[in-house]
Motif scaffolding. Sequence first.
Motif, PDB file in Angstrom:
ATOM      1  N   PRO A 459      34.510 -18.729  29.392  1.00 17.25           N
ATOM      2  CA  PRO A 459      33.261 -18.021  29.680  1.00 17.25           C
ATOM      3  C   PRO A 459      33.280 -16.643  29.034  1.00 17.25           C
ATOM      4  O   PRO A 459      34.342 -16.123  28.671  1.00 17.25           O
ATOM      5  CB  PRO A 459      33.239 -17.934  31.208  1.00 17.25           C
ATOM      6  N   ALA A 460      32.109 -16.040  28.887  1.00 17.83           N
ATOM      7  CA  ALA A 460      31.969 -14.794  28.128  1.00 17.83           C
ATOM      8  C   ALA A 460      32.896 -13.694  28.627  1.00 17.83           C
ATOM      9  O   ALA A 460      33.534 -12.995  27.820  1.00 17.83           O
ATOM     10  CB  ALA A 460      30.517 -14.332  28.180  1.00 17.83           C
ATOM     11  N   SER A 461      32.995 -13.531  29.946  1.00 13.54           N
ATOM     12  CA  SER A 461      33.824 -12.443  30.470  1.00 13.54           C
ATOM     13  C   SER A 461      35.295 -12.654  30.139  1.00 13.54           C
ATOM     14  O   SER A 461      36.021 -11.702  29.811  1.00 13.54           O
ATOM     15  CB  SER A 461      33.647 -12.329  31.986  1.00 13.54           C
ATOM     16  N   GLN A 462      35.752 -13.891  30.200  1.00 12.79           N
ATOM     17  CA  GLN A 462      37.153 -14.173  29.872  1.00 12.79           C
ATOM     18  C   GLN A 462      37.417 -14.068  28.372  1.00 12.79           C
ATOM     19  O   GLN A 462      38.510 -13.663  27.960  1.00 12.79           O
ATOM     20  CB  GLN A 462      37.535 -15.557  30.386  1.00 12.79           C
ATOM     21  N   MET A 463      36.422 -14.422  27.562  1.00 10.12           N
ATOM     22  CA  MET A 463      36.594 -14.275  26.113  1.00 10.12           C
ATOM     23  C   MET A 463      36.705 -12.803  25.733  1.00 10.12           C
ATOM     24  O   MET A 463      37.501 -12.428  24.860  1.00 10.12           O
ATOM     25  CB  MET A 463      35.437 -14.932  25.368  1.00 10.12           C
ATOM     26  N   ASP A 464      35.933 -11.957  26.403  1.00 11.57           N
ATOM     27  CA  ASP A 464      36.036 -10.515  26.171  1.00 11.57           C
ATOM     28  C   ASP A 464      37.451 -10.037  26.464  1.00 11.57           C
ATOM     29  O   ASP A 464      38.042  -9.282  25.677  1.00 11.57           O
ATOM     30  CB  ASP A 464      35.028  -9.781  27.063  1.00 11.57           C
ATOM     31  N   GLN A 465      38.018 -10.485  27.566  1.00 12.81           N
ATOM     32  CA  GLN A 465      39.375 -10.078  27.917  1.00 12.81           C
ATOM     33  C   GLN A 465      40.401 -10.683  26.961  1.00 12.81           C
ATOM     34  O   GLN A 465      41.412 -10.043  26.628  1.00 12.81           O
ATOM     35  CB  GLN A 465      39.689 -10.487  29.357  1.00 12.81           C
ATOM     36  N   PHE A 466      40.139 -11.903  26.505  1.00  8.34           N
ATOM     37  CA  PHE A 466      41.073 -12.527  25.566  1.00  8.34           C
ATOM     38  C   PHE A 466      41.195 -11.713  24.286  1.00  8.34           C
ATOM     39  O   PHE A 466      42.313 -11.434  23.832  1.00  8.34           O
ATOM     40  CB  PHE A 466      40.634 -13.956  25.227  1.00  8.34           C
ATOM     41  N   VAL A 467      40.069 -11.327  23.675  1.00 10.33           N
ATOM     42  CA  VAL A 467      40.167 -10.614  22.401  1.00 10.33           C
ATOM     43  C   VAL A 467      40.811  -9.240  22.587  1.00 10.33           C
ATOM     44  O   VAL A 467      41.529  -8.756  21.700  1.00 10.33           O
ATOM     45  CB  VAL A 467      38.798 -10.494  21.690  1.00 10.33           C
ATOM     46  N   ARG A 468      40.611  -8.615  23.750  1.00 12.60           N
ATOM     47  CA  ARG A 468      41.252  -7.312  23.985  1.00 12.60           C
ATOM     48  C   ARG A 468      42.770  -7.464  24.158  1.00 12.60           C
ATOM     49  O   ARG A 468      43.539  -6.590  23.755  1.00 12.60           O
ATOM     50  CB  ARG A 468      40.634  -6.629  25.205  1.00 12.60           C
ATOM     51  N   ASN A 469      43.185  -8.577  24.738  1.00 10.86           N
ATOM     52  CA  ASN A 469      44.622  -8.827  24.900  1.00 10.86           C
ATOM     53  C   ASN A 469      45.264  -9.401  23.640  1.00 10.86           C
ATOM     54  O   ASN A 469      46.463  -9.222  23.410  1.00 10.86           O
ATOM     55  CB  ASN A 469      44.859  -9.785  26.066  1.00 10.86           C
ATOM     56  N   ALA A 470      44.471 -10.118  22.846  1.00 15.46           N
ATOM     57  CA  ALA A 470      45.018 -10.803  21.671  1.00 15.46           C
ATOM     58  C   ALA A 470      44.979  -9.953  20.411  1.00 15.46           C
ATOM     59  O   ALA A 470      45.671 -10.261  19.434  1.00 15.46           O
ATOM     60  CB  ALA A 470      44.238 -12.101  21.424  1.00 15.46           C
ATOM     61  N   ALA A 471      44.201  -8.885  20.409  1.00 19.50           N
ATOM     62  CA  ALA A 471      43.996  -8.102  19.184  1.00 19.50           C
ATOM     63  C   ALA A 471      45.303  -7.509  18.667  1.00 19.50           C
ATOM     64  O   ALA A 471      46.072  -6.906  19.411  1.00 19.50           O
ATOM     65  CB  ALA A 471      42.990  -6.992  19.442  1.00 19.50           C
ATOM     66  N   VAL A 472      45.547  -7.711  17.369  1.00 16.22           N
ATOM     67  CA  VAL A 472      46.697  -7.119  16.681  1.00 16.22           C
ATOM     68  C   VAL A 472      46.211  -6.517  15.367  1.00 16.22           C
ATOM     69  O   VAL A 472      45.155  -6.876  14.848  1.00 16.22           O
ATOM     70  CB  VAL A 472      47.804  -8.160  16.391  1.00 16.22           C
ATOM     71  N   SER A 473      46.988  -5.609  14.837  1.00 14.18           N
ATOM     72  CA  SER A 473      46.659  -5.020  13.542  1.00 14.18           C
ATOM     73  C   SER A 473      46.893  -6.030  12.430  1.00 14.18           C
ATOM     74  O   SER A 473      47.865  -6.784  12.448  1.00 14.18           O
ATOM     75  CB  SER A 473      47.523  -3.783  13.294  1.00 14.18           C
ATOM     76  N   TYR A 474      45.991  -6.027  11.458  1.00  9.21           N
ATOM     77  CA  TYR A 474      46.170  -6.828  10.251  1.00  9.21           C
ATOM     78  C   TYR A 474      46.959  -6.034   9.209  1.00  9.21           C
ATOM     79  O   TYR A 474      47.081  -6.435   8.063  1.00  9.21           O
ATOM     80  CB  TYR A 474      44.789  -7.212   9.711  1.00  9.21           C
ATOM     81  N   CYS A 475      47.466  -4.865   9.623  1.00  9.63           N
ATOM     82  CA  CYS A 475      48.352  -4.038   8.779  1.00  9.63           C
ATOM     83  C   CYS A 475      47.630  -3.483   7.559  1.00  9.63           C
ATOM     84  O   CYS A 475      48.219  -3.380   6.474  1.00  9.63           O
ATOM     85  CB  CYS A 475      49.603  -4.811   8.363  1.00  9.63           C
ATOM     86  N   HIS A 476      46.367  -3.124   7.727  1.00 13.24           N
ATOM     87  CA  HIS A 476      45.576  -2.561   6.629  1.00 13.24           C
ATOM     88  C   HIS A 476      45.106  -1.156   7.001  1.00 13.24           C
ATOM     89  O   HIS A 476      43.924  -0.817   6.872  1.00 13.24           O
ATOM     90  CB  HIS A 476      44.378  -3.472   6.323  1.00 13.24           C
ATOM     91  N   GLU A 477      46.028  -0.323   7.434  1.00 14.55           N
ATOM     92  CA  GLU A 477      45.704   1.023   7.900  1.00 14.55           C
ATOM     93  C   GLU A 477      45.211   1.881   6.739  1.00 14.55           C
ATOM     94  O   GLU A 477      45.884   1.992   5.710  1.00 14.55           O
ATOM     95  CB  GLU A 477      46.939   1.662   8.534  1.00 14.55           C
ATOM     96  N   THR A 478      44.033   2.492   6.901  1.00 12.03           N
ATOM     97  CA  THR A 478      43.378   3.185   5.788  1.00 12.03           C
ATOM     98  C   THR A 478      42.491   4.330   6.301  1.00 12.03           C
ATOM     99  O   THR A 478      42.347   4.528   7.491  1.00 12.03           O
ATOM    100  CB  THR A 478      42.486   2.207   4.995  1.00 12.03           C
ATOM    101  N   CYS A 479      41.902   5.060   5.335  1.00  7.53           N
ATOM    102  CA  CYS A 479      40.711   5.923   5.524  1.00  7.53           C
ATOM    103  C   CYS A 479      40.962   7.287   6.165  1.00  7.53           C
ATOM    104  O   CYS A 479      39.999   7.977   6.509  1.00  7.53           O
ATOM    105  CB  CYS A 479      39.633   5.192   6.326  1.00  7.53           C
ATOM    106  N   THR A 480      42.192   7.758   6.298  1.00  4.28           N
ATOM    107  CA  THR A 480      42.473   9.001   7.027  1.00  4.28           C
ATOM    108  C   THR A 480      42.416  10.265   6.168  1.00  4.28           C
ATOM    109  O   THR A 480      42.637  11.363   6.678  1.00  4.28           O
ATOM    110  CB  THR A 480      43.863   8.917   7.667  1.00  4.28           C
TER     111      THR A 480
END
Length: 551
Positions: A459-480
Amino acid sequence: MNNQDQGNGSEVFLNKVKANQANLKSNLRSSYDFIVCGSGSSGSVVARRLAEIENASVLLLEAGGLDEIATVSEPNQWPLNIGSERDWAFAAHPSRHLNGRSMGLPMGKLLGGGSSINAMIWSRGHKSDWDFFAEESGDPSWSYESILRTYQRIEDWHGSPDPSYRGTGGTVFVQPAPDPHPMALAMLVGAKSVGIPVFDSPNGIMVEGAGGSSIVDTRIRNGKRLSIFRTYIFPYMDRPNLTVLPNTLVSKVLFEGKRATGVEVVHEGKTIRIGAGHEVILSLGAFNTPKVLMQSGVGDQAELQRFGIPLVQHLPGVGQNFQDHIAASCIWESEQDIVMRNNGCEATVFWKSDPSLPEPDVQPLLLEFPYPSPDVAGSYPPPQRGWSLFATLIRPKSTGYIRLTGPAPSDPLEIHSNTLAHPDDVRALIRSVELCREIGNSAALRPFAKREVVPGKLPASQMDQFVRNAAVSYCHETCTSKMGRDAMSVVDSHLKVYGVENLRIADGSIMPRITTGNTMAPCVVIGERAAEIIKTRHRASSEAISAGIPR
């Protein structure tokens, strides 16, 4: 014989390189014409091109060590470098947008920088990226039309002939992932089944429009990694005018007034100062470039005053505008072992999370192994046999910033990534996950899937929590340290740091906006542009001196 053949060449050449560099290191000069700080995807390009100038002395500095390691040369072992001594292992400040997590931010710390530990994908960036660079900088030489010519000039393309987009015989060997895993080909069929067109390459017409799917272009040859260092620098290391100094940390840029005159470094446990007769070029990446700038007195005056750092130039944009690609893994268990081929991520998709968008903002990518975030792995242990679709957000609206915690080189950075702070980013990442599930559960990939492990239908609320828990860097740190013309810009269109002389930046930190897709190829182009600009200036200066005209 092209550069790659020579760079991987004979024992005679290797011995010549070792003897020459040993001699150069034992006889370090007090001053060089050019000092390039950082040997990554931009710095290696700049140093090589400047070493092509007759009689110009070039010093290339790298904080990390050597790259002669199996996990570097073997393409399918790249994940083993993450978290090793070859990784700076930066981490963002814990964020409420990630449910209090501190997200890891890997960056390469060895000769070759990120190009020695990354997944070797060659992704040029979207047409709109480069046109945005041109608009922000006010310089048409950054436009897609101009940059396309640069790509054609530098590439040695080994795929289907495409003279409108690809070049042959250049410095940079590129080819589609050879003999890709059947799963990668099945992913393209799965993408087509959900309405995504398939292209021969992700770097031709595909990056001029709405997107599509393709087998990735790689920097792999004869089953071995081709780092940018190995392609650009190694073939020149037998020459007397190029000194490569690993295990050397740049602590600050030295100034006389507003003019950069050299660098201070920590080498073999000693702090030494080395002069630069012409220019210092910072290519230290999105974290260390602004860190060195601030420790040298270039940055926001109030921030520098916190640590008693004397101000050289007030530039409030230093360390601001941080951007990165973010991904969440969708994972399937397989009946059989998956034997990785090439880099283990051979098929990609660029697509829109919303059809009304002008260009792609998400990038599902096949990983031929399970790749969960630590938090997801704790709740859903990865299967012994399996694979992932990496649901990536490639047009983030969230931006972060970095701050010093002290004036010393050993003082760590405080990194506020602000990942998923913008609600549009959450929506786009959720759509990227949904797209991965549609492709991963398609008929084409069914033969490779025993079951979907995570996330499943939520469900939408659980998917929101999933992406916040699953998010990782793609190692493309830029723009500073962005290029532009507003008050928060750090460099102009010639990559010159505003307000000071003889100091440029050439790395991903100058991007006004992160490019669409993997960032290695755009960083090579940034290095090429910097070298062109510096060589043009050097040539004009030399001609003026010859003509007796004061500089």
